[in-house]
Write an enzyme that holds these catalytic residues in place. Structure first.
Site, PDB file in Angstrom:
ATOM      1  N   GLU A  76      -5.607  -8.399   1.312  1.00  0.00           N
ATOM      2  CA  GLU A  76      -6.122  -8.117   2.806  1.00  0.00           C
ATOM      3  C   GLU A  76      -7.486  -7.681   2.533  1.00  0.00           C
ATOM      4  O   GLU A  76      -7.994  -6.832   1.846  1.00  0.00           O
ATOM      5  CB  GLU A  76      -5.248  -6.833   3.135  1.00  0.00           C
ATOM      6  N   GLU A  83       0.899  -1.327  -0.024  1.00  0.00           N
ATOM      7  CA  GLU A  83      -0.029   0.134   0.099  1.00  0.00           C
ATOM      8  C   GLU A  83       1.022   1.242   0.230  1.00  0.00           C
ATOM      9  O   GLU A  83       0.947   2.006   1.220  1.00  0.00           O
ATOM     10  CB  GLU A  83      -0.731  -0.087   1.242  1.00  0.00           C
TER      11      GLU A  83
HETATM   12  C1  GAL Z   1      -3.533  -2.010   6.077  1.00  0.00           C
HETATM   13  C2  GAL Z   1      -2.152  -2.401   6.385  1.00  0.00           C
HETATM   14  C3  GAL Z   1      -1.958  -3.316   7.243  1.00  0.00           C
HETATM   15  C4  GAL Z   1      -3.173  -3.136   8.320  1.00  0.00           C
HETATM   16  C5  GAL Z   1      -4.592  -3.230   7.672  1.00  0.00           C
HETATM   17  C6  GAL Z   1      -5.803  -2.775   8.785  1.00  0.00           C
HETATM   18  O1  GAL Z   1      -3.761  -0.718   5.398  1.00  0.00           O
HETATM   19  O2  GAL Z   1      -1.537  -2.834   4.937  1.00  0.00           O
HETATM   20  O3  GAL Z   1      -0.860  -3.268   7.940  1.00  0.00           O
HETATM   21  O4  GAL Z   1      -2.976  -2.461   9.446  1.00  0.00           O
HETATM   22  O5  GAL Z   1      -4.592  -1.911   6.983  1.00  0.00           O
HETATM   23  O6  GAL Z   1      -5.670  -1.592   9.171  1.00  0.00           O
END
Ligand code: GAL
Length: 445
Positions: free
Chosen positions: A354, A166
């Site tokens: 994710e 990201e």
């Molecule tokens: C994403 C990030 C993760 C985690 C997740 C939840 O943006 O890549 O490290 O923190 O959000 O907030």
């Protein structure tokens, strides 16, 4: 909905990142990262917490890998801490750091779990930050050397790579808003770091492919579907701006489309940092795009917000159902995210790298009945399936996250894990959502 509905080749996994879980911040020759330093500053992290111990994955990885195995999760996405391999970011190599990741990779393979590596998940070596970090164009060389070391050391066994995690988030929060490490602000810091990160995203991929042409190389991109607060022309303009900033900024240059300056005139200033040949270097035909999505944004025009004249209307204000992060729960937005990525003809394959949610987990009789998380995952997966059934090129899904962990500026309060961690004792308890995922993966629900 069953696992089988997604087809045999669909990739299923779980994700985490080094700084959020490893702890052992000064063990076995590890160097200092920008998050070690940032978390020592006042009022930066909720409750003045830090990742120095986190989930102690550094010592407890055998238990965590065994849990992945017991839940029947076939793919594990984790990141490498640059500071463990090259403590000062450039120069001397720390072989104990290499040993550690060899143990993780070999441990996965022995258990039949496929390792997926993210090369950079926000924990820049502090010594590089002292030289300007992502704002310094030399980061390209530093990063290339680091990537080369990783691929030389691990590429014989690791076949799936993600270059950056990201970049929108770490440049925006870290170099524009100052709310994440290293805490810098301002348009100059922001635009220089954006351009250098976009170059590294492509250069890193080229290096891996140069060594292992058959490996699968991607990079991850955050994405939030954006809707207008009211059906007015002004709010629609605000949507276009926020969308360009959040969703188009890094993917489009990699596809040869350049930066989305037509919607964001201030981005034209990025030219100051562009050297001859850069537009070509920004391009890379990734094997896959890692799409990371949690919520949507609803935005409106704002006369008083400089530079972009647009602001989000947060979920609390809109009084909609939300997670502990105050993010709206809006399952169709994952479908929208896939649809948008799918619409780029240059995107070959999409993996959701994710998706997940933080809720207030309560332990009763040594168990955690996190029905809200199960519902969140289930409803989001249904939307992924909808996209897949419409023949969009989505071919994998990773839950964020394996264990509760250090949630950056929010500290340990928001728990995203399928496995609960008692941070005082480091005891792990598999949540009901963990068992739900296991059952799903076994095609039993
Ligand atoms: C994403 C990030 C993760 C985690 C997740 C939840 O943006 O890549 O490290 O923190 O959000 O907030």
């Amino acid at each position: 909905m069953r696992r089988n509905d997604f087809g045999e080749n669909f990739i299923w996994g779980i994700a985490c990142s080094a700084y959020q879980i490893e702890g052992a911040h000064n063990i076995d020759g590890k160097g200092i990262s920008i998050w070690d330093v940032f978390s020592e500053k006042r009022n930066k992290i909720a409750n003045r917490e830090d990742g120095k111990t986190a989930c102690d994955f550094y010592h407890r990885y055998p238990e965590d890998l065994a849990n992945i195995k017991s839940l029947n999760i076939p793919n594990f996405r984790f990141s490498i801490a640059w500071t463990r391999l090259i403590p000062e970011g450039t120069g001397k190599i720390n072989y104990k750091g290499i040993d550690f990741y060899n143990k993780i990779i070999d441990g996965c393979i022995e258990l039949g779990i496929t390792p997926w590596i993210t090369l950079y998940h926000w924990d820049l070596p502090y010594y590089l930050e002292l030289k300007g970090g992502w704002t310094n164009r030399s980061i390209i060389q530093w990063f290339e050397n680091y990537v080369e070391l990783c691929v030389q050391q691990f590429g014989d066994r690791v076949k799936h790579w993600m270059v950056l995690n990201e970049p929108v988030a770490f440049t925006g929060a870290g170099y524009f808003l100052g709310i994440h490490a290293p805490g810098k602000r301002g348009v100059e810091n922001y635009l220089s770091s954006v351009h250098h990160a976009a170059l590294c995203q492509a250069e890193g991929a080229r290096i891996i492919k140069g060594y292992y042409p058959n490996s699968q190389v991607g990079s991850t991109f955050s994405y939030s579907h954006v809707d207008a607060h009211t059906e007015t022309k002004k709010d629609y303009l605000a949507v276009e701006k926020i969308d360009a900033l959040l969703n188009r900024l890094f993917i489009e240059p990699s596809l040869g489309m350049g930066y989305p300056t037509e919607k964001l005139p201030f981005l034209n200033k990025i030219e100051t940092f562009i050297k001859p040949g850069d537009y070509k270097r920004l391009q890379y035909n990734f094997d896959f795009i890692g799409l990371q999505t949690y919520t949507r944004e609803v935005v409106k025009h704002s006369f008083f917000t400089p530079v972009i004249n647009a602001v989000p209307v947060n979920a609390k204000e809109r009084n909609v159902s939300r997670t502990l992060m105050n993010w709206e729960i809006h399952p169709p937005s994952i479908y929208q995210a896939i649809k948008r990525m799918d619409s780029y003809s240059g995107v070959k394959k999409i993996y959701i790298t994710e998706n997940g949610a933080a809720f207030n987990d309560i332990i009763i009789d040594n168990s955690i009945q996190d029905q809200q998380r199960i519902k969140y995952l289930d409803t989001h997966l249904q939307e992924v399936l909808r996209a897949k059934e419409e023949n969009m090129k989505v071919e994998g899904y990773f839950v964020w996250s394996l264990t509760d962990n250090f949630e950056w500026a929010e500290g340990y309060h928001p728990r995203f894990g399928l496995i609960y961690v008692d941070f005082k004792t480091q005891k792990r308890i598999i949540k009901q959502s963990g068992y739900w995922y296991k059952k799903f993966l076994e095609n039993r629900n």
